[in-house]
Design a protein around this motif. Structure first.
Motif, PDB file in Angstrom:
ATOM      1  N   GLU B 204       0.909  -1.134  -0.002  1.00 38.15           N
ATOM      2  CA  GLU B 204       0.069  -0.089  -0.009  1.00 38.15           C
ATOM      3  C   GLU B 204       1.008   1.186  -0.001  1.00 38.15           C
ATOM      4  N   LEU B 205       0.795   1.905  -1.272  1.00 36.41           N
ATOM      5  CA  LEU B 205       1.730   3.036  -1.313  1.00 36.41           C
ATOM      6  C   LEU B 205       1.175   4.288  -0.758  1.00 36.41           C
ATOM      7  N   MET B 206       1.934   5.007   0.300  1.00 36.10           N
ATOM      8  CA  MET B 206       1.396   6.259   0.579  1.00 36.10           C
ATOM      9  C   MET B 206       1.329   7.362  -0.636  1.00 36.10           C
ATOM     10  N   PRO B 207       0.537   8.303  -0.700  1.00 34.04           N
ATOM     11  CA  PRO B 207       0.272   9.176  -1.981  1.00 34.04           C
ATOM     12  C   PRO B 207       1.455   9.231  -2.857  1.00 34.04           C
ATOM     13  N   ILE B 208       1.285   8.697  -4.293  1.00 32.29           N
ATOM     14  CA  ILE B 208       2.204   8.939  -5.231  1.00 32.29           C
ATOM     15  C   ILE B 208       1.617   9.875  -6.437  1.00 32.29           C
ATOM     16  N   HIS B 209       0.332  10.356  -6.122  1.00 30.41           N
ATOM     17  CA  HIS B 209      -0.203  11.458  -7.079  1.00 30.41           C
ATOM     18  C   HIS B 209       0.541  12.651  -6.953  1.00 30.41           C
ATOM     19  N   THR B 210       0.877  13.318  -7.855  1.00 33.59           N
ATOM     20  CA  THR B 210       1.572  14.697  -7.901  1.00 33.59           C
ATOM     21  C   THR B 210       1.253  15.334  -6.739  1.00 33.59           C
ATOM     22  N   PHE B 211       2.180  15.788  -5.734  1.00 31.09           N
ATOM     23  CA  PHE B 211       2.240  16.873  -4.961  1.00 31.09           C
ATOM     24  C   PHE B 211       3.520  17.625  -4.674  1.00 31.09           C
ATOM     25  N   ASP B 212       3.456  18.682  -4.018  1.00 32.48           N
ATOM     26  CA  ASP B 212       4.450  19.670  -3.755  1.00 32.48           C
ATOM     27  C   ASP B 212       5.155  19.504  -2.554  1.00 32.48           C
ATOM     28  N   GLU B 213       6.373  19.070  -2.775  1.00 32.42           N
ATOM     29  CA  GLU B 213       6.964  18.695  -1.310  1.00 32.42           C
ATOM     30  C   GLU B 213       7.447  20.033  -0.755  1.00 32.42           C
ATOM     31  N   PHE B 214       7.494  21.089  -1.529  1.00 29.29           N
ATOM     32  CA  PHE B 214       7.640  22.467  -0.987  1.00 29.29           C
ATOM     33  C   PHE B 214       6.274  23.002  -0.215  1.00 29.29           C
ATOM     34  N   GLU B 215       5.216  22.540  -0.537  1.00 28.22           N
ATOM     35  CA  GLU B 215       4.129  23.232   0.182  1.00 28.22           C
ATOM     36  C   GLU B 215       4.420  23.362   1.756  1.00 28.22           C
ATOM     37  N   ASN B 216       3.984  24.413   1.986  1.00 25.85           N
ATOM     38  CA  ASN B 216       4.143  24.843   3.589  1.00 25.85           C
ATOM     39  C   ASN B 216       5.621  24.633   3.932  1.00 25.85           C
ATOM     40  N   SER B 217       6.673  24.343   3.328  1.00 26.05           N
ATOM     41  CA  SER B 217       7.921  24.194   3.694  1.00 26.05           C
ATOM     42  C   SER B 217       8.635  25.190   4.644  1.00 26.05           C
ATOM     43  N   LYS B 218       9.149  24.812   5.521  1.00 33.25           N
ATOM     44  CA  LYS B 218      10.072  25.599   6.781  1.00 33.25           C
ATOM     45  C   LYS B 218      10.884  25.200   7.170  1.00 33.25           C
ATOM     46  N   ILE B 219      11.667  25.854   8.041  1.00 31.17           N
ATOM     47  CA  ILE B 219      13.096  25.295   8.992  1.00 31.17           C
ATOM     48  C   ILE B 219      12.584  24.893  10.233  1.00 31.17           C
ATOM     49  N   SER B 220      13.056  23.648  10.538  1.00 27.57           N
ATOM     50  CA  SER B 220      12.964  23.191  11.675  1.00 27.57           C
ATOM     51  C   SER B 220      13.636  23.806  12.794  1.00 27.57           C
ATOM     52  N   PRO B 221      12.992  24.424  13.777  1.00 28.13           N
ATOM     53  CA  PRO B 221      13.556  24.988  15.155  1.00 28.13           C
ATOM     54  C   PRO B 221      14.523  24.242  15.754  1.00 28.13           C
ATOM     55  N   VAL B 222      14.461  22.696  15.623  1.00 30.14           N
ATOM     56  CA  VAL B 222      15.306  22.014  16.561  1.00 30.14           C
ATOM     57  C   VAL B 222      16.517  21.535  15.727  1.00 30.14           C
ATOM     58  N   THR B 223      16.328  21.174  14.388  1.00 25.32           N
ATOM     59  CA  THR B 223      17.635  20.799  13.836  1.00 25.32           C
ATOM     60  C   THR B 223      17.983  21.816  12.610  1.00 25.32           C
ATOM     61  N   GLY B 224      17.315  22.620  12.356  1.00 23.53           N
ATOM     62  CA  GLY B 224      17.706  23.839  11.648  1.00 23.53           C
ATOM     63  C   GLY B 224      17.502  23.482   9.906  1.00 23.53           C
ATOM     64  N   GLU B 225      17.103  22.103   9.889  1.00 25.36           N
ATOM     65  CA  GLU B 225      16.851  21.712   8.522  1.00 25.36           C
ATOM     66  C   GLU B 225      15.583  22.274   8.030  1.00 25.36           C
ATOM     67  N   ARG B 226      15.408  22.007   6.526  1.00 30.66           N
ATOM     68  CA  ARG B 226      14.207  22.405   5.951  1.00 30.66           C
ATOM     69  C   ARG B 226      13.304  21.337   5.991  1.00 30.66           C
ATOM     70  N   LEU B 227      12.115  21.371   6.581  1.00 32.13           N
ATOM     71  CA  LEU B 227      11.141  20.581   6.514  1.00 32.13           C
ATOM     72  C   LEU B 227      10.168  20.755   5.437  1.00 32.13           C
ATOM     73  N   LEU B 228       9.942  19.496   4.659  1.00 35.94           N
ATOM     74  CA  LEU B 228       9.065  19.205   3.599  1.00 35.94           C
ATOM     75  C   LEU B 228       7.811  18.717   3.706  1.00 35.94           C
ATOM     76  N   ASN B 229       7.099  18.833   2.696  1.00 36.32           N
ATOM     77  CA  ASN B 229       5.757  18.279   2.837  1.00 36.32           C
ATOM     78  C   ASN B 229       6.009  16.790   2.193  1.00 36.32           C
ATOM     79  N   TYR B 230       6.568  15.886   3.264  1.00 39.35           N
ATOM     80  CA  TYR B 230       7.294  14.650   2.962  1.00 39.35           C
ATOM     81  C   TYR B 230       6.056  13.305   2.508  1.00 39.35           C
ATOM     82  N   TRP B 231       5.276  13.472   3.280  1.00 40.06           N
ATOM     83  CA  TRP B 231       3.965  12.239   3.245  1.00 40.06           C
ATOM     84  C   TRP B 231       2.972  12.602   1.871  1.00 40.06           C
ATOM     85  N   GLY B 232       2.918  13.779   1.474  1.00 37.08           N
ATOM     86  CA  GLY B 232       2.242  14.206   0.502  1.00 37.08           C
ATOM     87  C   GLY B 232       0.911  13.969   0.250  1.00 37.08           C
ATOM     88  N   TYR B 233       0.069  14.084   1.388  1.00 36.42           N
ATOM     89  CA  TYR B 233      -1.459  14.055   1.486  1.00 36.42           C
ATOM     90  C   TYR B 233      -2.030  15.425   1.139  1.00 36.42           C
TER      91      TYR B 233
END
Lengths: 106, 702
Positions: B204-233
């Motif tokens: 069972e594949l989590m969403p594989i329809h076209t989504f935008d991983e940069f939707e609402n992306s922001k920087i994590s206050p904990v790690t300083g990494e960019r957070l992406l829309n990884y799941w894609g719902y």
């Protein structure tokens, strides 16, 4: 680099040497060239791909065309392809209907 | 005949030769000599086709649809001699901008075709887009020439499935996966030997329809990494596979790569179910941006309040207007397309309760969309699985309209099993129902017990290792002050919060994981395993890793050797399930047609303890006496002691000279914890079994 190709037909074996990149910009003219084989006595089509650096979907479709249109019994070979090209062929599933060889073994 | 011209241009626009198109099908279709473009809009007053050369910043052509090319509410046009593999297309729609009445037309915007079969713009995962792009998600035209050979849907009976829920990228993105193209469809193909060895037969594949991983992306206050829309719902395009999940996405060949992956999975007996998100889109609420639907026909595609604001039953800003007939047809067209063109075996519908709401948001008793899907001829052999709740408070586990076709993610199974596992008292009654396929939820409607998709963990919530390692969620890295993610985890950390050096704590955790695996895989219904649980994957207590595109989410394959005993336990339990058809029967035991007898026991045979203090339960499964198979199929007995003390269980007697053999005992250290099917160990004492603290024992009577 643009596509360059050379085609020879000997004893039913059409040998096509490719170099450069095969993509949407040149796939059409290349396909026209392949059409010349229709109606000739072709048993095998051999793409010599040692110097082919890149292949896009349009290029793959030309190979599908070769298989489907030139003759029902024609066998298609992809010979000496570089890893990047071979990867694309495999990931898109075209490896199932072409014989992939390092050197042409017939 | 070869020179016959069926379609010839009747109009022109600049250098383009045109002809009135066919309204159906919507989207783009290759026709002799050209491409048919067709798009619906009820309220638009005019429409232009906008054409770009691939990746070009500005369009090279804009072709208005002449009035005579509109039929009803559909704009359709054939454009001849277009280099279809080298262009990208969109639409401009003109019409009223009148939000109070639901209209948000803006002719400045170039809009994605809702039926686009390929979408470019996020071709390589995580590559920072050009934020100034005037048309970031572009439609492309797909040739329909994939060679499926003899492939078709596998049609594995629902009760025989062992489902494995997976994030395409997370499955192999970690370097330890040792695949050539990490995080892609192609890499799944490389891992087929692993999946087959484990024994699962459905992804069972989590969403594989076209989504935008940069939707609402922001920087994590904990790690300083960019957070992406990884799941894609959050869908951009329902008909197009996500290019960034394909190693060949940068060549525009994501469709071929995905099809080839599915074809190869099918060859290996593995079905593919897609997690589909029809409850909302990536366009957000009134402050969101234009991608497609809101500019094409806002009032049709979205549920709007009387004042023209977006209803938010999805928790994601907007709600797709699923029971509008146009949207309903789009969803149907979409699912049919994935079945016919991608050979998909089934669908899991995210927040499916929304699909049963009317256009004002009220739940319907017989929702037309769900009924249509249940009876659709093309979807006729598809698995349809509902996540039977939504973010607006509608909870329909056990009551989701089914017409005998819909199965459900059984959230009650998850909650009851988790509570029982952690040692809460008084759950014997509930757990007995869950193990039988939840007849209390589904039998009233004469639904088969495969109506229940049983799971203890899924992508949403703790992994199994985290469920036994954390009392509370630890989502700080998500940047929402740990306020996101569920709080009703029913988890227990086994004595220490998080990673531990204490051998006793770690042994208990492994045992609890095995207990969970044993219960899941002997339960009637369809089991679902979260990818990575079989190797003890941790998310370090994060129970909502939707934005964590990093090692927190990715499967660490090194754990396969570190947690080999967990892996082996899962593998042998799956093998047991496959060996014994009694564990996979499709009707309820109480049903007259059923052929399997389930009896309940406790520390005394034939006397289960249903009291409010009970933490023990046992059951036996065998063919009815009248069933000829009884002579050939072994009996099964499972004892579950979730109490912290050991308890002696009196064993029910066997007939015909059969004797009890141990298949699994989670109290024993590896490798005595589990046998392989057929190699069970004969018990010396055939009358009693001392079941260790917090342990599950599986016996075979043969």
């Amino acid at each position: 680099m643009d596509l360059q190709y050379k085609m020879d037909l000997n004893d039913g074996i059409a040998s096509i040497t490719l170099s450069g990149s095969l993509d949407a910009t040149n796939a059409g003219t290349f396909q026209e060239e392949l059409k010349k084989l229709i109606g000739q006595d072709v048993k095998k089509i051999v793409f010599m791909a040692k110097d082919l650096t890149y292949i896009a979907s349009a290029g793959l479709r030309v190979m599908i065309f070769a298989k489907q249109r030139i003759g029902a019994d024609v066998q298609v070979y992809l010979v000496g392809a570089q890893e990047a090209v071979l990867d694309v062929v495999k990931m898109s599933g075209l490896d199932t209907f072409m014989t992939i060889q390092k050197e042409f073994e017939g | 005949m070869t020179n016959r011209i069926d379609l010839h241009p009747t109009h022109s626009h600049g250098e383009f030769k045109l002809r009135a198109g066919k309204p159906l099908p919507f989207g783009t279709t290759l026709v002799p000599g050209g491409v048919n473009f067709s798009v619906f809009s009820r309220f638009a007053t005019a429409c232009d086709l906008v054409l770009f050369k691939k990746h070009a910043p500005t369009p090279f052509a804009e072709i208005p649809f002449p009035r005579e090319f509109r039929t009803g509410n559909v704009f359709s046009m054939i454009v001849f001699d277009v280099d279809y593999e080298n262009i990208e297309y969109g639409y401009r729609m003109d019409g009223p901008y009148d939000p109070e009445n639901g209209h948000r037309f803006d002719k400045e915007k170039i809009l994605l075709d809702p039926y686009a079969k390929l979408v470019s713009g996020r071709d390589v995962w995580g590559k920072e887009p050009d934020w100034n792009n005037i048309f970031p998600h572009r439609g492309q035209i797909l040739a329909d020439d994939f060679d499926w050979e003899d492939d078709c849907q596998l049609e594995t009976p629902f009760e025989d499935l062992v489902v494995y829920e997976m994030h395409v990228r997370g499955f192999t993105a970690h370097a330890s996966s040792k695949v050539k193209h990490p995080g892609t469809f192609a890499a799944i193909r490389d891992k087929i030997p692993y999946l087959k060895d484990l024994g699962i037969n459905c992804l069972e594949l989590m969403p594989i329809h076209t989504f935008d991983e940069f939707e609402n992306s922001k920087i994590s206050p904990v790690t300083g990494e960019r957070l992406l829309n990884y799941w894609g719902y959050s869908n951009v395009g329902f008909f197009a596979p996500k290019a960034g999940f394909a190693a060949t996405g940068k060549f525009g060949m994501q469709a071929d790569e995905l099809k080839n992956t599915i074809k190869t999975l099918h060859k290996n007996g593995i079905e593919v179910i897609l997690d589909v998100v029809f409850n909302h889109t990536a366009e957000g609420n009134e402050n969101g941006h234009y991608i497609s639907y809101r500019g094409i026909d806002n009032k049709t595609y979205y549920m709007l309040t009387p004042e023209g604001y977006y209803y938010n039953f999805s928790g994601c800003g907007n709600t797709l207007n699923c029971n509008n007939p146009i949207v309903r047809n789009m969803i149907l067209d979409c699912l049919r397309y994935w079945v016919t063109d991608y050979h998909i075996d089934g669908f899991r519908f995210d927040l499916a309760a929304i699909l049963g709401r009317d256009q004002n948001g009220a739940p319907m008793s017989s929702p037309p969309l769900l009924e249509t899907l249940a009876f659709d001829p093309i979807l006729g052999k598809c698995k349809l699985i509902a996540e039977a709740w939504d973010a607006g408070g509608l909870y329909q586990v056990g009551s989701f309209p089914s017409w005998g076709r819909w199965a459900e993610w059984n959230g009650k199974y998850r909650d009851d099993l988790r509570k029982f596992l952690k040692g809460e008292p008084g759950l014997a009654g509930a757990v007995s129902q869950r193990i039988q396929g939840s007849p209390d939820l589904y039998q009233w409607e004469a639904r088969e017990n495969c109506a229940s998709v049983n799971f203890i963990t899924c992508h949403d919530g703790f992994t199994l290792m985290d469920m036994v390692s954390y009392d509370g969620k630890h989502n700080e890295a998500n940047g929402e002050n740990n306020s996101d993610g569920g709080n009703d985890n029913h988890s227990w950390n086994c004595g220490w919060e998080g990673s531990s050096e204490d051998d006793e704590v770690n042994r208990l955790r492994v045992k609890q994981i095995k207990n969970a695996a044993a219960m899941l895989l002997i339960s009637h219904g369809t089991p679902m395993i979260l990818a990575g649980d079989e190797i003890g994957n941790t998310q370090y207590g994060n129970n909502n890793a939707y934005c964590q595109d990093n090692e927190l989410s990715w499967l660490n394959w090194d754990q396969l050797s570190e947690n080999a005993e967990i892996h082996n336990f899962f593998k042998q339990m799956i093998a047991l399930r496959k060996t014994h058809p009694m564990l996979r029967y499709s009707s309820y035991a109480q049903n007259a047609a059923a052929d399997v007898e389930v009896s309940w026991h406790g520390t005394s045979a034939w006397h289960a303890d249903w009291s409010g203090e009970a933490r023990t339960l046992a059951f036996m499964c065998r063919r009815w006496q009248s069933d000829e198979r009884r002579a050939f199929e072994p009996d099964l007995y499972v004892a579950m002691n979730m109490h912290w003390d050991a308890h002696g269980f009196e064993l029910p007697g066997l007939e015909n000279g059969r004797r009890w053999h141990v298949f699994a005992n989670t109290d024993m250290p590896h490798p005595q914890d589990i046998a392989t099917p057929g190699n069970e160990i004969l018990l010396d004492n055939q009358h009693d079994f001392m079941v260790g603290p917090r342990s599950v024992v599986v016996l075979i009577g043969k």
